[in-house]
Design a protein around this motif. Structure first.
Motif, PDB file in Angstrom:
ATOM      1  N   GLU A  86       0.844  -1.207   0.000  1.00 46.02           N
ATOM      2  CA  GLU A  86       0.000   0.000   0.000  1.00 46.02           C
ATOM      3  C   GLU A  86       0.870   1.244   0.000  1.00 46.02           C
ATOM      4  O   GLU A  86       0.557   2.240  -0.676  1.00 46.02           O
ATOM      5  N   CYS A  89       2.107   1.777  -3.477  1.00 46.53           N
ATOM      6  CA  CYS A  89       1.007   2.278  -4.310  1.00 46.53           C
ATOM      7  C   CYS A  89       0.796   3.769  -4.028  1.00 46.53           C
ATOM      8  O   CYS A  89       0.641   4.570  -4.952  1.00 46.53           O
ATOM      9  N   ARG A  91       2.889   5.976  -2.737  1.00 44.32           N
ATOM     10  CA  ARG A  91       4.023   6.794  -3.175  1.00 44.32           C
ATOM     11  C   ARG A  91       3.942   7.080  -4.664  1.00 44.32           C
ATOM     12  O   ARG A  91       4.151   8.205  -5.118  1.00 44.32           O
ATOM     13  N   LEU A  92       3.630   6.021  -5.425  1.00 41.70           N
ATOM     14  CA  LEU A  92       3.521   6.198  -6.873  1.00 41.70           C
ATOM     15  C   LEU A  92       2.272   6.998  -7.229  1.00 41.70           C
ATOM     16  O   LEU A  92       2.310   7.874  -8.101  1.00 41.70           O
ATOM     17  N   ALA A  93       1.184   6.695  -6.550  1.00 42.99           N
ATOM     18  CA  ALA A  93      -0.081   7.356  -6.873  1.00 42.99           C
ATOM     19  C   ALA A  93      -0.007   8.859  -6.601  1.00 42.99           C
ATOM     20  O   ALA A  93      -0.620   9.665  -7.315  1.00 42.99           O
ATOM     21  N   TYR A 136      -4.630   1.673  -5.535  1.00 48.46           N
ATOM     22  CA  TYR A 136      -3.842   0.656  -6.239  1.00 48.46           C
ATOM     23  C   TYR A 136      -3.753   1.001  -7.718  1.00 48.46           C
ATOM     24  O   TYR A 136      -2.680   1.004  -8.302  1.00 48.46           O
ATOM     25  N   GLN A 138      -4.301   3.790  -9.256  1.00 54.62           N
ATOM     26  CA  GLN A 138      -3.656   5.057  -9.585  1.00 54.62           C
ATOM     27  C   GLN A 138      -2.145   5.013  -9.374  1.00 54.62           C
ATOM     28  O   GLN A 138      -1.457   6.009  -9.601  1.00 54.62           O
ATOM     29  N   SER A 139      -1.639   3.885  -8.925  1.00 53.72           N
ATOM     30  CA  SER A 139      -0.181   3.740  -8.867  1.00 53.72           C
ATOM     31  C   SER A 139       0.378   3.745 -10.284  1.00 53.72           C
ATOM     32  O   SER A 139       1.571   3.942 -10.487  1.00 53.72           O
ATOM     33  N   ASN A 141       0.658   1.309 -12.118  1.00 53.31           N
ATOM     34  CA  ASN A 141       1.346   0.040 -12.372  1.00 53.31           C
ATOM     35  C   ASN A 141       0.317  -1.070 -12.171  1.00 53.31           C
ATOM     36  O   ASN A 141      -0.008  -1.439 -11.048  1.00 53.31           O
ATOM     37  N   ALA A 145      -0.987  -3.132  -8.930  1.00 53.18           N
ATOM     38  CA  ALA A 145      -2.384  -2.999  -8.513  1.00 53.18           C
ATOM     39  C   ALA A 145      -3.030  -4.374  -8.346  1.00 53.18           C
ATOM     40  O   ALA A 145      -3.762  -4.629  -7.399  1.00 53.18           O
ATOM     41  N   ALA A 192       2.922   7.512   1.378  1.00 49.09           N
ATOM     42  CA  ALA A 192       3.454   6.176   1.658  1.00 49.09           C
ATOM     43  C   ALA A 192       3.394   5.884   3.150  1.00 49.09           C
ATOM     44  O   ALA A 192       2.908   4.827   3.579  1.00 49.09           O
TER      45      ALA A 192
ATOM     46  N   GLU B  84      10.770  -2.614  -5.488  1.00 52.09           N
ATOM     47  CA  GLU B  84      10.180  -2.206  -4.216  1.00 52.09           C
ATOM     48  C   GLU B  84      10.197  -3.347  -3.208  1.00 52.09           C
ATOM     49  O   GLU B  84      10.439  -3.118  -2.014  1.00 52.09           O
TER      50      GLU B  84
END
Lengths: 218, 218
Positions: A86, A89, A91-93, A136, A138-139, A141, A145, A192, B84
């Motif tokens: 999570e 997810c 951090r990327l999102a 997830y 909106q990451s 990836n 997700a 994150a 990750e």
DNA sequence: GTCAAGGTTTTTGTATACAAGAATGATGCG
DNA sequence: CGCATCATTCTTGTATACAAAAACCTTGAC
């Protein structure tokens, strides 16, 4: 895409394992289940294969299929991994999330809030899943997700138990707010950290989880 | 635990998918493979189920089993998740690693170094896996270790291709040294960052990966 | 010559049959 | 009376048989 009989059986067995119909160590009898489902052993064994791969069953050669409920240690481990997934997810999102998704996220969160006020655990449970699933996706990836959603699903029955504890829903909502703020402002590390803390099992929550396990074992 | 015929077949098919014997989209003929392996369709179909769950095959109802090689996008995504996961393993391992494991880690790294000097790609490949697997296990979270190892295995054939590029082995060794240093001194965040960077696919490496994909498609 | 419709042939999904290994119980020996 | 061993029974693993659906091929009409 229409389903095979074996798929439906796999789903139903999964459901039974999740809801505690079968306890850890139970052996699933092929012939008994086959006639119960009104099929032959063939599609049933295919379903077994699936569940074994998901870790829900252990297939011991020449011995049979045994239900494998995660024990306390494994459960803690899984929650730790979930927290980290999570966090990633989030951090990327934080960098990639779309405005539309942000709107949906706030909407899901408001639905959560309403569920808390209505003391509707089922609704909360459902909207909470939507909330997390948006993050997830909106990451950006989809592999990530997918993996996150898979683990989330597997942990859902335990999470559900946790929500019964007094004050947890309210606290959880506050955490959601923090997560949304971090995502809105694009603060990757804050998102994150907030998500990791939201999911992680520690301190008091650990004891709650133990209680969950005991009640599930009955 | 002795193996079933179906297990062996699953392994062999997995190997063939990994080493590129089957290309993306290939349909696997049940009867042809069955007589090739000298078995009936039943164990073969069980093997299909497994591989489908691992994402190596796509089972389309009433159509058959199709090989599903990850495309460029999916591969990048998988490497991102791997990076990750390794980072998390490193962060936890920095706090939890045992002295014995640290010794083994240094040992594995030295074996890597020797493999580089001997220009023995196979040996490097093997010792590198040992190096990373130690870190997974020393995360102290066996569920995490298992998931990391699973994804590592799936990405191995692609990683292998990457090592062919000039200078990559040497650079990789320097990164290993940095990782060991961080783990030795218990610097969690440094270990996480080093491992993330070590695995992540970015910039020049991205183009190398694309080249890999092209050669694998031939 | 092209396209469509219908039938034929494959191929998958499921059921049943058979074989081999594990669990169980009975019987005999100490 | 307890334990070991062997036979019986049950269960799993695999092969084969059958049914239904999809792919194909042929043939006929335009």
């Amino acid at each position: 895409m229409e389903k095979r009989r074996a798929d439906q059986i796999a789903e139903q067995l999964e459901e039974r394992i999740f809801n505690g119909t079968y306890a850890d160590g139970d052996r699933l009898d092929e012939v008994r289940l086959a006639e119960q489902f009104g099929v032959s052993r063939t599609p049933l064994r295919e379903a077994f294969q699936r569940l074994a791969l998901s870790g829900l069953l252990e297939l011991i050669p020449r011995r049979g299929a045994f239900v494998r409920q995660p024990g306390p240690v494994e459960l803690i481990e899984m929650f730790e991994v979930m927290a980290e997934l999570e966090a990633v997810c989030g951090r990327l999102a934080a960098l990639r999330i779309s405005d539309l998704a942000l709107t949906e996220l706030r909407e899901a969160n408001e639905s959560c809030q309403r569920a808390v006020e209505a003391r509707d655990a089922d609704a909360y449970y459902f909207e909470n899943e939507r909330f997390h699933r948006i993050i997830y996706q909106q990451s950006g990836n989809s592999f990530l997700a997918q993996e996150a959603a898979k683990l989330h699903k597997r942990l859902q029955p335990f999470r559900r138990q946790q929500l019964r504890f007094r004050g947890r829903m309210g606290q959880s909502m506050a955490e959601h707010e923090e997560i949304v703020r971090a995502l809105e402002t694009g603060q990757a590390e804050a998102a994150a950290k907030a998500l990791r803390g939201h999911v992680a099992v520690q301190g008091e929550k650990f004891h709650q989880l133990m209680a969950t396990l005991k009640s599930a074992a009955e």
